[in-house]
Design a protein around this motif. Structure first.
Motif, PDB file in Angstrom:
ATOM      1  N   UNK A 280      28.783  67.470  -9.319  1.00 14.48           N
ATOM      2  CA  UNK A 280      28.917  68.926  -9.297  1.00 14.48           C
ATOM      3  C   UNK A 280      28.736  69.526  -7.907  1.00 14.48           C
ATOM      4  N   UNK A 281      28.137  68.782  -6.986  1.00 19.04           N
ATOM      5  CA  UNK A 281      27.808  69.383  -5.691  1.00 19.04           C
ATOM      6  C   UNK A 281      29.061  69.663  -4.879  1.00 19.04           C
ATOM      7  N   UNK A 282      28.920  70.630  -3.966  1.00 23.87           N
ATOM      8  CA  UNK A 282      29.984  70.930  -3.028  1.00 23.87           C
ATOM      9  C   UNK A 282      29.795  70.157  -1.741  1.00 23.87           C
ATOM     10  N   UNK A 283      30.470  70.596  -0.703  1.00 19.38           N
ATOM     11  CA  UNK A 283      30.433  69.893   0.578  1.00 19.38           C
ATOM     12  C   UNK A 283      29.520  70.622   1.560  1.00 19.38           C
ATOM     13  N   UNK A 284      29.167  69.932   2.612  1.00 15.66           N
ATOM     14  CA  UNK A 284      28.619  70.574   3.796  1.00 15.66           C
ATOM     15  C   UNK A 284      29.828  70.867   4.690  1.00 15.66           C
ATOM     16  N   UNK A 285      30.183  72.143   4.889  1.00 16.11           N
ATOM     17  CA  UNK A 285      31.408  72.456   5.624  1.00 16.11           C
ATOM     18  C   UNK A 285      31.280  72.354   7.137  1.00 16.11           C
ATOM     19  N   UNK A 286      30.075  72.080   7.635  1.00 18.40           N
ATOM     20  CA  UNK A 286      29.869  72.056   9.077  1.00 18.40           C
ATOM     21  C   UNK A 286      30.255  70.715   9.695  1.00 18.40           C
ATOM     22  N   UNK A 287      31.438  70.246   9.315  1.00 21.41           N
ATOM     23  CA  UNK A 287      32.040  69.028   9.862  1.00 21.41           C
ATOM     24  C   UNK A 287      33.540  69.258   9.987  1.00 21.41           C
ATOM     25  N   UNK A 288      34.182  68.415  10.787  1.00 24.42           N
ATOM     26  CA  UNK A 288      35.644  68.451  10.890  1.00 24.42           C
ATOM     27  C   UNK A 288      36.244  67.677   9.711  1.00 24.42           C
ATOM     28  N   UNK A 289      37.213  68.300   9.040  1.00 27.10           N
ATOM     29  CA  UNK A 289      37.886  67.678   7.906  1.00 27.10           C
ATOM     30  C   UNK A 289      39.376  67.503   8.214  1.00 27.10           C
TER      31      UNK A 289
END
Length: 384
Positions: free
Chosen positions: A18-27
């Motif tokens: 259910x968890x989301x992502x840590x957006x503080x990375x390059x995707x």
């Protein structure tokens, strides 16, 4: 930190699904050579719809895929020079998301304050990368280091994957070398042994000893003869949010994961292979060999994985309360890392209510809602 490699039954909490992502990375969001000047493409990073366009000068830009005027998807628009024009009324936005032209306004009339959110974007390794988190952190966050790229001793094959499953399921599959049984009809690996497992704040690294034989193993340089059994070490590292693996002296794989939503993920992988053929011969055949190897070798393996991952996702949705047993401590470590990274982001976002923090209101609200149910992960509960 060194972890035990013992295979021991453990119960895991399904909150990892259910968890989301840590957006503080390059995707990674796409292949750079697929987007030509004056073209636009839609991408999605954990439910954030983004319009990526390459302007007339070849420069990349990324804007929130919603026109500030009517909310129409900007990826349906047209590139005008260095700007992106909304398909509905022709409002033009520059690479920073500022409205710079409304075609039916007189030249002297002041433009309204209308802005689409922009995202840091770059291209490297023929991949388009977007930083969906706090833009102030983009310059301090590095991309994966791919030493084999453009190296004359390696032949590269790009592979694209799309999965109707949560990214945690995909990540566990990438760390799980014990599923060679699935690929047995493709002459995959067998008799895997987990020999080493290490964990840091943002990475998990595992070493496995695996055996190979067959015609494909011979072609890939894993064995001298098809019937000969060769045993080698496979090293797999999950350095959030991407993967790197290597097979000693033979190949390397860099797998860039794109979490798109709770039940959708993608990947952009670069497979590097040492082939015992003259380099000039390989380079001349590259346009033909790359798609052939992708479709007739790598996609055969990947399609079998996709079937299993999507089945796993469907069963989870059927009954989110069902409990599962895991015996591979590397999988437990990956789950722990996914939850930890997400919780770190939620904690950070809850401490800052600044609308300029770089995270969209919808993204932060969704993250806080997800955090209302603690993402617990039990790793010390023996089963049976």
């Amino acid at each position: 930190m060194e972890l035990t490699t013992a295979l021991k039954g453990q119960t895991v909490r399904n909150a990892v699904r259910e968890v989301g992502i840590n957006p503080d990375y390059w995707y990674a969001v796409g292949w750079a050579n697929k987007l030509k000047p004056n073209e636009v493409m839609p991408v999605k990073i954990w439910q954030q719809a983004i319009a990526v366009y390459r302007d007339a000068t070849g420069q990349l830009h990324a804007l929130e895929d919603a026109c500030p005027h009517k909310g129409v998807a900007l990826h349906k628009g047209k590139v005008h020079g260095t700007n992106l024009a909304c398909r509905y009324h022709g409002w033009e936005f520059d690479g920073q998301g500022d409205c710079v032209k409304i075609p039916y306004f007189p030249p002297e009339q002041k433009l309204p304050c209308a802005q689409a959110r922009s995202y840091p974007i770059q291209e490297k390794y023929n991949i388009i990368w977007i930083f969906p988190g706090d833009p102030a952190l983009a310059e301090t966050c590095s991309l994966p280091d791919i030493a084999e790229f453009d190296h004359p001793d390696f032949f590269m094959v790009p592979v694209t994957g799309h999965f109707k499953s949560h990214f945690s399921i995909c990540n566990e599959n990438s760390m799980d070398v014990f599923h060679g049984f699935l690929h047995e009809n493709l002459q995959g690996w067998f008799d895997p042994i987990l020999t080493s497992l290490r964990e840091t704040e943002n990475s998990v690294c595992a070493d496995y000893r695996v055996s190979y034989k067959g015609k494909l193993a011979k072609f890939l340089g894993l064995a001298e003869e098809a019937e000969q059994v060769t045993t080698k070490t496979v090293s797999v590292e999950y350095r959030y949010p991407h993967y790197q693996s290597s097979l000693e002296g033979v190949s390397s794989l860099y797998l860039m994961r794109l979490p798109m939503g709770p039940t959708e993920s993608a990947s952009f992988a670069l497979f590097f292979l040492r082939v015992k053929l003259p380099k000039w011969f390989l380079r001349s055949l590259e346009p033909v060999l790359q798609p052939l190897l992708e479709q007739h070798v790598f996609m055969k393996f990947l399609n079998q994985d996709i079937e299993m991952m999507e089945s796993e996702q469907r069963r989870y949705l059927d009954n989110p309360q069902r409990r599962y047993v895991e015996v591979n401590p590397a999988i437990i470590a990956v789950q722990r890392l996914i939850v930890r990274q997400y919780e770190q982001f939620v904690q950070k976002s809850s401490q800052s209510e600044d609308p300029q923090s770089g995270n969209s209101d919808n993204f932060v609200s969704f993250s806080k809602a997800m955090a209302s149910s603690p993402a617990e992960l039990t790793t010390e509960s023996p089963v049976g």
